[in-house]
Design a protein around this motif. Structure first.
Motif, short mmCIF file in Angstrom:
data_model
loop_
_atom_site.label_atom_id
_atom_site.label_comp_id
_atom_site.label_asym_id
_atom_site.label_seq_id
_atom_site.Cartn_x
_atom_site.Cartn_y
_atom_site.Cartn_z
N HIS A 1 -47.95 -12.51 66.24
CA HIS A 1 -46.80 -13.28 66.90
C HIS A 1 -45.72 -13.78 65.61
O HIS A 1 -44.76 -13.26 65.99
N ASP A 2 -46.37 -14.00 64.54
CA ASP A 2 -45.52 -14.37 63.54
C ASP A 2 -45.11 -13.00 62.93
O ASP A 2 -43.81 -13.10 62.16
N MET A 3 -45.56 -12.11 62.91
CA MET A 3 -45.03 -10.56 62.85
C MET A 3 -43.86 -10.29 63.65
O MET A 3 -43.41 -9.18 63.23
N GLY A 4 -43.68 -10.72 64.67
CA GLY A 4 -42.60 -10.56 65.38
C GLY A 4 -43.16 -9.60 66.63
O GLY A 4 -42.00 -9.00 67.44
N PRO B 1 -46.25 -10.33 73.08
CA PRO B 1 -47.21 -10.12 74.02
C PRO B 1 -48.06 -8.94 74.16
O PRO B 1 -49.24 -8.73 73.71
N ALA B 2 -47.57 -7.93 74.88
CA ALA B 2 -47.97 -6.89 75.24
C ALA B 2 -48.23 -6.01 73.72
O ALA B 2 -49.34 -5.26 73.81
N GLN B 3 -47.52 -6.21 72.69
CA GLN B 3 -47.76 -5.40 71.47
C GLN B 3 -48.82 -6.19 70.85
O GLN B 3 -49.60 -5.31 70.30
N ILE B 4 -49.05 -7.36 70.95
CA ILE B 4 -50.03 -8.09 70.30
C ILE B 4 -51.41 -7.59 71.22
O ILE B 4 -52.52 -7.35 70.27
#
Length: 167
Positions: A130-133, A136-139
């Protein structure tokens, strides 16, 4: 080892005794440019190649003592790049330990906070991505590729991101 001698304004070579050029003396040299004097006195810089995994080598221009000192302090050692988790766990995965919540007075009207149902490793990965930007779907996609054993789902990502960060 002889030292360069100075007479009034002339400085002489420490090896052969010839007069040095003023320019050379101002730069701090105590020997002339004759091949024999150069061979005895010249100390060049050392260029060292540091091998880097999956990248071009890094080159350092320094004397041998500095390179040795920097290597001894671990500057050229392999860096830890595994995101701080046990990537290849040995044995069964430990169960997630719930974090103890402080007791509230009985007269409190507020609803008690929801119990965390995720492990510290899951939270660490979700917050890192999340801190990388990442959304949620990408996470979920990246965690599924890189750390499939953690079982990170979209619902879990949402719960973790909407909770207060662990202290």
């Amino acid at each position: 080892m002889s030292i360069a001698r100075s007479t009034e304004t002339n400085v002489t070579c420490a090896e052969c005794g010839d007069t040095l050029l003023d320019e050379r003396a101002e730069l701090g040299y105590d020997y002339c440019t004759k091949p024999d004097c150069q061979a005895k006195r010249h100390r060049g810089l050392t260029i060292t190649a540091i091998g880097v995994n999956k990248s071009a080598d890094s080159f350092i221009v320094a004397d041998e003592d500095e390179i040795r000192r920097r290597a001894e302090t671990g500057e050229f050692a392999k860096k830890d790049t595994n995101l701080g988790i046990g990537y290849r766990a040995i044995g069964p995965r430990p169960a997630a330990q719930p974090t103890p919540q402080p007791r509230r007075p009985v007269a409190s009207v507020r609803r008690p906070p929801a119990r965390r149902t995720w492990s510290p490793e899951q939270e660490k990965i979700v917050r890192l991505y999340h801190d990388m930007g990442l959304r949620p779907a990408q996470i979920v996609e990246r965690a599924g590729r890189n750390t499939p054993r953690l079982g990170i789902t979209a619902a879990l990502v949402t719960k973790i991101l909407s909770s207060n960060p662990a202290r």
